[in-house]
Enzyme design. Structure first.
Site, mmCIF file in Angstrom:
data_model
loop_
_atom_site.group_PDB
_atom_site.id
_atom_site.type_symbol
_atom_site.label_atom_id
_atom_site.label_comp_id
_atom_site.label_asym_id
_atom_site.label_seq_id
_atom_site.Cartn_x
_atom_site.Cartn_y
_atom_site.Cartn_z
ATOM 1 N N CYS A 128 0.838 -1.198 0.000
ATOM 2 C CA CYS A 128 0.000 0.000 0.000
ATOM 3 C C CYS A 128 0.876 1.252 0.000
ATOM 4 C CB CYS A 128 -0.910 0.008 1.231
ATOM 5 S SG CYS A 128 -1.883 -1.502 1.444
ATOM 6 N N GLU A 131 -1.904 6.976 -2.875
ATOM 7 C CA GLU A 131 -3.001 7.607 -2.148
ATOM 8 C C GLU A 131 -3.852 8.412 -3.123
ATOM 9 O OE1 GLU A 131 -1.520 9.855 1.135
ATOM 10 O OE2 GLU A 131 -0.459 8.156 2.024
ATOM 11 N N PRO A 132 -5.058 8.796 -2.715
ATOM 12 C CA PRO A 132 -5.924 9.567 -3.625
ATOM 13 C C PRO A 132 -5.252 10.818 -4.188
ATOM 14 C CG PRO A 132 -7.200 8.797 -1.741
ATOM 15 C CD PRO A 132 -5.770 8.432 -1.465
ATOM 16 N N TRP A 162 -5.599 2.083 -4.856
ATOM 17 C CA TRP A 162 -5.013 1.235 -5.909
ATOM 18 C C TRP A 162 -4.190 0.087 -5.340
ATOM 19 C CZ3 TRP A 162 -8.122 2.878 -9.212
ATOM 20 C CH2 TRP A 162 -8.313 4.233 -9.494
ATOM 21 N N ARG A 268 10.322 -3.143 -11.462
ATOM 22 C CA ARG A 268 10.023 -2.628 -12.800
ATOM 23 C C ARG A 268 10.327 -3.615 -13.921
ATOM 24 N NH1 ARG A 268 11.763 3.514 -11.298
ATOM 25 N NH2 ARG A 268 9.679 4.200 -10.682
ATOM 26 N N GLN A 362 -7.003 -5.228 -34.677
ATOM 27 C CA GLN A 362 -7.140 -4.759 -36.060
ATOM 28 C C GLN A 362 -7.015 -5.917 -37.046
ATOM 29 O OE1 GLN A 362 -7.929 -1.611 -36.529
ATOM 30 N NE2 GLN A 362 -8.098 -1.762 -38.756
ATOM 31 N N GLU A 389 2.780 1.116 -11.111
ATOM 32 C CA GLU A 389 4.193 1.069 -10.725
ATOM 33 C C GLU A 389 5.035 2.069 -11.517
ATOM 34 O OE1 GLU A 389 6.057 -2.531 -9.559
ATOM 35 O OE2 GLU A 389 4.187 -3.648 -9.677
#
Length: 405
Positions: A128, A131-132, A162, A268, A362, A389
């Site tokens: 966590c 934040e908003p 999130w 990452r 497509q 991330e």
């Protein structure tokens, strides 16, 4: 130091084939159902646990693979199966990396096993950070952690958003502000043990893609955790904050590493591998379709416009995988990302996933736009890679700053 190689060894190939079989036989047949249900696929996680795929031992083996290729190989195969289900299976890993990157040996040994549970009692964990009002801007974080010296407890208050597995996790790893004057350098990470009073799930998000993965807010209202739940310990935190304050007094930029950023730096290339898996899955569907779909008396792959698209798709996927493997090997070999190679791998692979899945739709034409074929779902899933991330814009900022040094 293991030399960089583009060839998987026999053990890695065996693991890759084992994962591919699970992805093909268990994940793919269930993918559409769990996407529609928008629920955590507990039966699939349970099956993965029984087979040993969802376990601390398996991920430790891949994490400590001396070539660095164990984790990206695992991520690519699982996300080739289905991104939403795969994220439910591997989402715990981000919290585990948070502990591995910042915790003591005792904390790692105590808490990481509790994140997974066992085959008979599966658990998940949540990391966590966002934040908003503080996503990419980690310096704007408002969740506070205040030390109660009399009780040797930290009191956490704030709202996280999130969070993968947020609110349903057995263990939550929470990044909070301990010294607001230091901005992002005044952050620390905390373990919130199971059933801690004051922690609750807020809004559960209904998402565009990866809908089989649970994403929600986590509300922290007077959450008290013991002093030993501060990752790294208080002595280490005090030393780090003292260095940051001294740097601030001197007017120089601090080289102190932020707790959340340490986690994201390590993850990452793994996110890049996820994107490669989704892109490869969509490409393979498009390739098979182009070989069998007949228009004007011949398979559409014989049309140069389609064939060239597939050539570009395959080239981009292979290039993305090479960037991911390079960054993964560098991290394992202890080589610094002097040119932000980890961010490069995540940036390029995530952009490729969005582009390739769109091209797949497509090539399939009207069929690609329907849920009868999986590329529609893959395209929705791929959108997240350029966002979570660290957005593509943040990755470009990290890379450009590295180049400017």
């Amino acid at each position: 130091m293991t030399e960089f190689t583009l060839e998987l060894n026999d053990d890695q190939k065996q693991v890759r084939d084992w994962l591919h079989g699970f992805a093909a036989d268990v994940m793919r047949p269930a993918a559409a159902e769990w996407d529609e249900r928008e629920e955590t696929p507990w039966p699939i996680i349970q099956e993965a646990a029984k087979l040993g795929i969802y376990s601390l031992d398996f991920y430790a083996q891949q994490f400590f693979d001396p070539t660095g290729l164990g984790v990206p190989m695992t991520m690519e195969e699982l996300f080739w199966g289905d991104a939403g289900i795969a994220l439910s299976i591997v989402g715990t890993g981000l919290a585990a990396v948070g502990v591995l990157a910042n915790g003591t040996e005792e904390q790692i040994g105590t808490w990481v096993p509790q994140m997974y549970g066992d085959a008979n009692d599966v658990k998940v964990a949540a990391f966590c950070s966002s934040e908003p009002d503080a996503g990419s801007d980690v310096a704007a974080m408002r969740t506070r952690a205040v030390y109660d010296e009399a009780k040797d407890e930290w009191v956490l208050n704030g709202t996280k958003t999130w969070a993968t597995n947020g609110g349903i996790a057995n263990v939550h790893v929470v990044v909070a502000v301990v010294d607001p004057e230091l901005g992002s350098r005044g952050h620390a990470s905390f373990i919130v043990p199971p059933n801690t009073p004051g922690l609750s799930q807020g809004q559960k998000f209904q998402k565009h893609g990866i809908r089989a993965s649970h994403t929600a807010e986590v509300v922290l209202d007077g959450v008290r955790v013991p002093g030993h739940c501060l990752l790294g310990g208080k002595d280490k935190l005090d030393e780090r904050l003292a260095r940051a304050r001294e740097k601030a007094r001197q007017g120089g930029g601090a080289s102190v590493k932020n707790a959340a950023m340490a986690t994201f730096e390590a993850s990452r290339p793994a996110v890049g591998a996820m994107a490669v898996g989704t892109a490869r899955a969509a490409y393979e569907v498009a390739l098979d379709y182009a070989k069998t779909r007949v228009q004007f008396g011949r398979p559409i792959i014989e049309n140069q416009g389609v064939a060239f698209q597939l050539a570009d798709m395959r080239t981009q996927i292979d290039a993305a995988r090479l960037l991911v493997w390079r960054a993964s090997w560098m991290a394992t070999a202890g080589k610094p990302f002097t040119s932000a190679e980890g961010s490069m791998s995540k940036l390029y692979a995530s952009e490729v996933a969005k582009q390739v899945t769109g091209q797949a739709i497509q090539i399939l034409g009207g069929n690609g736009y329907t849920r009868e074929y999986p590329v529609e779902r893959m395209h929705r899933d791929a959108a997240i890679y350029t966002i979570f991330e660290g957005t593509s814009e943040i990755q470009r900022m990290v890379i450009s700053r590295a180049l400017a040094k």
